[in-house]
Design a protein around this motif. Sequence first.
Motif, PDB file in Angstrom:
ATOM      1  N   MET A   1      10.567   1.492   1.411  1.00 35.94           N
ATOM      2  CA  MET A   1       9.410   0.645   1.529  1.00 35.94           C
ATOM      3  C   MET A   1       8.289   1.465   2.161  1.00 35.94           C
ATOM      4  O   MET A   1       8.524   2.264   3.053  1.00 35.94           O
ATOM      5  CB  MET A   1       9.757  -0.567   2.398  1.00 35.94           C
ATOM      6  N   GLU A 127       6.700   5.597   5.448  1.00 37.12           N
ATOM      7  CA  GLU A 127       7.862   5.367   4.577  1.00 37.12           C
ATOM      8  C   GLU A 127       9.026   4.979   5.481  1.00 37.12           C
ATOM      9  O   GLU A 127       9.387   5.733   6.386  1.00 37.12           O
ATOM     10  CB  GLU A 127       8.187   6.639   3.802  1.00 37.12           C
ATOM     11  N   GLU A 129      12.735   2.064   5.956  1.00 40.87           N
ATOM     12  CA  GLU A 129      13.689   1.131   5.366  1.00 40.87           C
ATOM     13  C   GLU A 129      13.153  -0.299   5.538  1.00 40.87           C
ATOM     14  O   GLU A 129      12.343  -0.555   6.420  1.00 40.87           O
ATOM     15  CB  GLU A 129      15.047   1.257   6.062  1.00 40.87           C
ATOM     16  N   GLU A 130      13.645  -1.208   4.685  1.00 36.87           N
ATOM     17  CA  GLU A 130      13.191  -2.596   4.783  1.00 36.87           C
ATOM     18  C   GLU A 130      13.585  -3.232   6.101  1.00 36.87           C
ATOM     19  O   GLU A 130      12.899  -4.128   6.589  1.00 36.87           O
ATOM     20  CB  GLU A 130      13.739  -3.415   3.604  1.00 36.87           C
ATOM     21  N   ALA A 133      10.853  -2.516   8.654  1.00 38.21           N
ATOM     22  CA  ALA A 133       9.490  -2.881   8.278  1.00 38.21           C
ATOM     23  C   ALA A 133       8.822  -3.794   9.299  1.00 38.21           C
ATOM     24  O   ALA A 133       7.650  -3.594   9.654  1.00 38.21           O
ATOM     25  CB  ALA A 133       9.479  -3.535   6.900  1.00 38.21           C
ATOM     26  N   LYS A 150       2.318  -4.050   3.108  1.00 36.63           N
ATOM     27  CA  LYS A 150       3.653  -3.542   2.774  1.00 36.63           C
ATOM     28  C   LYS A 150       3.817  -3.493   1.269  1.00 36.63           C
ATOM     29  O   LYS A 150       3.388  -4.405   0.558  1.00 36.63           O
ATOM     30  CB  LYS A 150       4.745  -4.442   3.352  1.00 36.63           C
ATOM     31  N   LYS A 152       6.932  -2.653  -1.580  1.00 32.94           N
ATOM     32  CA  LYS A 152       8.362  -2.360  -1.763  1.00 32.94           C
ATOM     33  C   LYS A 152       8.555  -1.348  -2.860  1.00 32.94           C
ATOM     34  O   LYS A 152       7.825  -1.205  -3.749  1.00 32.94           O
ATOM     35  CB  LYS A 152       9.113  -3.635  -2.115  1.00 32.94           C
TER      36      LYS A 152
END
Length: 152
Positions: A1, A127, A129-130, A133, A150, A152
């Motif tokens: 993400m 950059e 990970e979800e 976020a 954001k 994805k």
Amino acid sequence: MQIFSTFETTGFLELAITTLEKKGIKKENIFAVPLDNRTEERKLFDSLHRSDGTTLIDIGMALATACSVITASIGFKLSWGPIYWGLIGAAGGFLIGLLIRLFIEKVIKKRKRQLKGIHSEIILIIECEETQAEAVEGVLWDNFAIGVSKVK
């Protein structure tokens, strides 16, 4: 993400980056891009395809109306008559109003045509990970980001 945010050039940007690094975001995943600010002066006259929302003829139209009424009234006593004097007064009032408006825009409100308020000067791309976020977004908002988005 990917998370995009904009910042002014302040110490808060540095604080945000170091806080993100402490939260586990690697330096390779943080990318800061400085923006070039506008150097040329904004145009005073609008074109057919671009308008800034200001008008130069508003004062001119008001003065044209007032001057045409006054000169047409006086024109009944003058040799050319009220119609010619009304047209002369309208043209003169319009030109005076246009010159007043040009003076106001060129001299008094010169800074108004420049960009006002807070300017985004740096785009920060992160950059992550979800799962990270929400924490990253919170850090950016806590360090006075102008905008955050954001992808994805």
